[in-house]
Design a protein around this motif. Structure first.
Motif, PDB file in Angstrom:
ATOM      1  N   THR A 119      26.526  57.848  57.475  1.00  0.00           N
ATOM      2  CA  THR A 119      26.057  56.571  58.011  1.00  0.00           C
ATOM      3  C   THR A 119      26.011  56.673  59.528  1.00  0.00           C
ATOM      4  OG1 THR A 119      28.281  55.672  58.270  1.00  0.00           O
ATOM      5  CG2 THR A 119      27.211  55.338  56.110  1.00  0.00           C
ATOM      6  N   ASP A 120      25.344  55.717  60.160  1.00  0.00           N
ATOM      7  CA  ASP A 120      25.317  55.713  61.621  1.00  0.00           C
ATOM      8  C   ASP A 120      26.737  55.612  62.185  1.00  0.00           C
ATOM      9  OD1 ASP A 120      22.593  55.963  61.631  1.00  0.00           O
ATOM     10  OD2 ASP A 120      22.188  53.955  62.402  1.00  0.00           O
ATOM     11  N   GLN A 121      27.592  54.827  61.558  1.00  0.00           N
ATOM     12  CA  GLN A 121      28.972  54.696  62.035  1.00  0.00           C
ATOM     13  C   GLN A 121      29.714  56.019  61.904  1.00  0.00           C
ATOM     14  OE1 GLN A 121      30.225  52.111  63.785  1.00  0.00           O
ATOM     15  NE2 GLN A 121      31.832  53.597  64.162  1.00  0.00           N
ATOM     16  N   GLU A 122      29.481  56.760  60.832  1.00  0.00           N
ATOM     17  CA  GLU A 122      30.111  58.072  60.670  1.00  0.00           C
ATOM     18  C   GLU A 122      29.587  59.061  61.714  1.00  0.00           C
ATOM     19  OE1 GLU A 122      31.119  58.106  55.906  1.00  0.00           O
ATOM     20  OE2 GLU A 122      29.047  58.447  56.540  1.00  0.00           O
ATOM     21  N   ILE A 123      28.303  58.984  62.022  1.00  0.00           N
ATOM     22  CA  ILE A 123      27.734  59.837  63.075  1.00  0.00           C
ATOM     23  C   ILE A 123      28.398  59.511  64.406  1.00  0.00           C
ATOM     24  CG2 ILE A 123      25.659  60.393  64.407  1.00  0.00           C
ATOM     25  CD1 ILE A 123      24.052  59.821  61.798  1.00  0.00           C
ATOM     26  N   LEU A 124      28.466  58.228  64.741  1.00  0.00           N
ATOM     27  CA  LEU A 124      29.086  57.817  66.006  1.00  0.00           C
ATOM     28  C   LEU A 124      30.535  58.266  66.078  1.00  0.00           C
ATOM     29  CD1 LEU A 124      27.624  54.210  66.341  1.00  0.00           C
ATOM     30  CD2 LEU A 124      27.166  56.160  67.849  1.00  0.00           C
ATOM     31  N   SER A 125      31.254  58.104  65.007  1.00  0.00           N
ATOM     32  CA  SER A 125      32.663  58.485  64.978  1.00  0.00           C
ATOM     33  C   SER A 125      32.843  59.983  65.166  1.00  0.00           C
ATOM     34  CB  SER A 125      33.287  58.030  63.658  1.00  0.00           C
ATOM     35  OG  SER A 125      34.623  58.434  63.585  1.00  0.00           O
ATOM     36  N   GLU A 126      32.046  60.776  64.471  1.00  0.00           N
ATOM     37  CA  GLU A 126      32.171  62.233  64.540  1.00  0.00           C
ATOM     38  C   GLU A 126      31.705  62.784  65.892  1.00  0.00           C
ATOM     39  OE1 GLU A 126      33.248  65.994  63.082  1.00  0.00           O
ATOM     40  OE2 GLU A 126      33.643  64.005  62.266  1.00  0.00           O
ATOM     41  N   MET A 127      30.709  62.172  66.480  1.00  0.00           N
ATOM     42  CA  MET A 127      30.153  62.661  67.739  1.00  0.00           C
ATOM     43  C   MET A 127      30.881  62.095  68.961  1.00  0.00           C
ATOM     44  SD  MET A 127      27.819  64.699  66.644  1.00  0.00           S
ATOM     45  CE  MET A 127      27.001  65.121  68.167  1.00  0.00           C
ATOM     46  N   GLU A 128      31.801  61.187  68.738  1.00  0.00           N
ATOM     47  CA  GLU A 128      32.484  60.474  69.819  1.00  0.00           C
ATOM     48  C   GLU A 128      33.138  61.400  70.853  1.00  0.00           C
ATOM     49  OE1 GLU A 128      35.083  56.560  69.650  1.00  0.00           O
ATOM     50  OE2 GLU A 128      36.059  58.236  68.629  1.00  0.00           O
ATOM     51  N   GLY A 129      33.660  62.525  70.437  1.00  0.00           N
ATOM     52  CA  GLY A 129      34.343  63.421  71.357  1.00  0.00           C
ATOM     53  C   GLY A 129      33.434  64.324  72.162  1.00  0.00           C
ATOM     54  N   ASN A 130      32.133  64.207  71.979  1.00  0.00           N
ATOM     55  CA  ASN A 130      31.178  65.022  72.734  1.00  0.00           C
ATOM     56  C   ASN A 130      30.529  64.136  73.795  1.00  0.00           C
ATOM     57  OD1 ASN A 130      31.445  66.453  70.029  1.00  0.00           O
ATOM     58  ND2 ASN A 130      30.329  67.943  71.251  1.00  0.00           N
ATOM     59  N   VAL A 131      30.764  64.485  75.041  1.00  0.00           N
ATOM     60  CA  VAL A 131      30.310  63.671  76.161  1.00  0.00           C
ATOM     61  C   VAL A 131      28.941  64.144  76.638  1.00  0.00           C
ATOM     62  CG1 VAL A 131      30.826  62.960  78.532  1.00  0.00           C
ATOM     63  CG2 VAL A 131      32.677  63.239  76.869  1.00  0.00           C
ATOM     64  N   CYS A 132      28.057  63.183  76.853  1.00  0.00           N
ATOM     65  CA  CYS A 132      26.747  63.459  77.440  1.00  0.00           C
ATOM     66  C   CYS A 132      26.689  62.699  78.759  1.00  0.00           C
ATOM     67  CB  CYS A 132      25.623  62.995  76.509  1.00  0.00           C
ATOM     68  SG  CYS A 132      23.983  63.202  77.232  1.00  0.00           S
ATOM     69  N   ARG A 133      26.702  63.441  79.857  1.00  0.00           N
ATOM     70  CA  ARG A 133      26.702  62.801  81.175  1.00  0.00           C
ATOM     71  C   ARG A 133      25.411  62.032  81.432  1.00  0.00           C
ATOM     72  NH1 ARG A 133      28.889  67.874  84.634  1.00  0.00           N
ATOM     73  NH2 ARG A 133      28.163  69.050  82.857  1.00  0.00           N
ATOM     74  N   CYS A 134      24.355  62.396  80.742  1.00  0.00           N
ATOM     75  CA  CYS A 134      23.068  61.723  80.945  1.00  0.00           C
ATOM     76  C   CYS A 134      22.916  60.472  80.070  1.00  0.00           C
ATOM     77  CB  CYS A 134      21.922  62.692  80.652  1.00  0.00           C
ATOM     78  SG  CYS A 134      21.924  64.137  81.718  1.00  0.00           S
ATOM     79  N   GLY A 135      23.822  60.281  79.123  1.00  0.00           N
ATOM     80  CA  GLY A 135      23.771  59.091  78.285  1.00  0.00           C
ATOM     81  C   GLY A 135      22.718  59.126  77.196  1.00  0.00           C
ATOM     82  N   CYS A 136      22.472  60.280  76.617  1.00  0.00           N
ATOM     83  CA  CYS A 136      21.440  60.430  75.573  1.00  0.00           C
ATOM     84  C   CYS A 136      21.948  60.069  74.183  1.00  0.00           C
ATOM     85  CB  CYS A 136      20.916  61.869  75.574  1.00  0.00           C
ATOM     86  SG  CYS A 136      20.115  62.331  77.116  1.00  0.00           S
ATOM     87  N   TYR A 137      22.939  59.218  74.097  1.00  0.00           N
ATOM     88  CA  TYR A 137      23.613  58.949  72.830  1.00  0.00           C
ATOM     89  C   TYR A 137      22.691  58.376  71.756  1.00  0.00           C
ATOM     90  CZ  TYR A 137      27.738  59.870  75.596  1.00  0.00           C
ATOM     91  OH  TYR A 137      28.669  60.461  76.417  1.00  0.00           O
ATOM     92  N   GLU A 138      21.790  57.463  72.119  1.00  0.00           N
ATOM     93  CA  GLU A 138      20.887  56.896  71.112  1.00  0.00           C
ATOM     94  C   GLU A 138      19.998  57.980  70.513  1.00  0.00           C
ATOM     95  OE1 GLU A 138      18.760  53.369  72.305  1.00  0.00           O
ATOM     96  OE2 GLU A 138      20.554  52.551  73.267  1.00  0.00           O
ATOM     97  N   ARG A 139      19.491  58.890  71.346  1.00  0.00           N
ATOM     98  CA  ARG A 139      18.654  59.983  70.849  1.00  0.00           C
ATOM     99  C   ARG A 139      19.475  60.970  70.025  1.00  0.00           C
ATOM    100  NH1 ARG A 139      16.082  59.923  76.356  1.00  0.00           N
ATOM    101  NH2 ARG A 139      17.274  61.810  76.786  1.00  0.00           N
ATOM    102  N   ILE A 140      20.725  61.176  70.402  1.00  0.00           N
ATOM    103  CA  ILE A 140      21.595  62.075  69.647  1.00  0.00           C
ATOM    104  C   ILE A 140      21.807  61.523  68.245  1.00  0.00           C
ATOM    105  CG2 ILE A 140      23.972  62.925  69.462  1.00  0.00           C
ATOM    106  CD1 ILE A 140      23.869  63.186  72.607  1.00  0.00           C
ATOM    107  N   VAL A 141      22.154  60.267  68.134  1.00  0.00           N
ATOM    108  CA  VAL A 141      22.368  59.646  66.814  1.00  0.00           C
ATOM    109  C   VAL A 141      21.076  59.698  66.004  1.00  0.00           C
ATOM    110  CG1 VAL A 141      22.884  57.492  65.594  1.00  0.00           C
ATOM    111  CG2 VAL A 141      24.272  58.191  67.562  1.00  0.00           C
ATOM    112  N   ALA A 142      19.956  59.392  66.624  1.00  0.00           N
ATOM    113  CA  ALA A 142      18.673  59.431  65.917  1.00  0.00           C
ATOM    114  C   ALA A 142      18.369  60.847  65.428  1.00  0.00           C
ATOM    115  CB  ALA A 142      17.546  58.935  66.823  1.00  0.00           C
ATOM    116  N   ALA A 143      18.682  61.858  66.218  1.00  0.00           N
ATOM    117  CA  ALA A 143      18.418  63.231  65.813  1.00  0.00           C
ATOM    118  C   ALA A 143      19.323  63.664  64.666  1.00  0.00           C
ATOM    119  CB  ALA A 143      18.576  64.180  66.998  1.00  0.00           C
TER     120      ALA A 143
END
Length: 150
Positions: A118-142
């Motif tokens: 789920t999107d929440q599981e993606i967010l939870s699992e990816m939470e520890g990976n920092v993107c200084r540019c803030g590409c989080y929405e594209r990361i979740v979509a990918a």
């Protein structure tokens, strides 16, 4: 010195047992896709797979991975055809790109363990990976695209 299977190839890492895996990969094995970010396991730029599970290579030593399978971004798919890599390209995820190898390795580990998160599981699992540019929405979509194809 230890024998480590790196991306399907047995390699002798001729460094001290307490050398971090990150520097062994970069300096001894010549695999520079794994990036140094923070050095304390907080940013995720150095993420690799150890026996199929995402791990921070800056927090592991050569001794920790002796006899184990380590997969780097170079070995995820030598041709760049892993579904996560394809989704990253299709959605133009990276901006500066520095964190992307770690992001991709974290996402690939997630999808190997949970093919349709789920999107929440993606967010939870990816939470520890920092993107200084803030590409989080594209990361979740990918990650979603790699999981579902849509």
């Amino acid at each position: 010195m230890a024998v480590v299977r790196i991306s399907g190839e047995d390699r002798v890492l001729e460094g001290p047992d307490d050398m971090t895996l990150l520097w062994a990969l970069r300096d001894l094995a010549g695999l520079t896709g794994t990036k140094y970010g923070c050095g304390v396991g907080l940013c995720g730029a150095c993420t690799v797979h150890v026996d199929g599970v995402a791990e921070r290579s800056c927090m592991l030593t050569i001794a920790d991975v002796a006899g184990k399978e380590v997969t780097t971004i170079e070995g995820l798919s030598p041709t760049g055809d892993h579904p996560v890599q394809a989704a990253w390209r299709e959605l133009n995820v990276p901006q500066c790109g520095f964190c992307q190898a770690g992001q991709i390795m974290q996402a690939a580990s997630l999808l190997a363990a949970k093919p349709n998160p789920t999107d929440q599981e993606i967010l939870s699992e990816m939470e520890g990976n920092v993107c200084r540019c803030g590409c989080y929405e594209r990361i979740v979509a990918a990650v979603r695209l790699a999981a579902t194809g849509s």
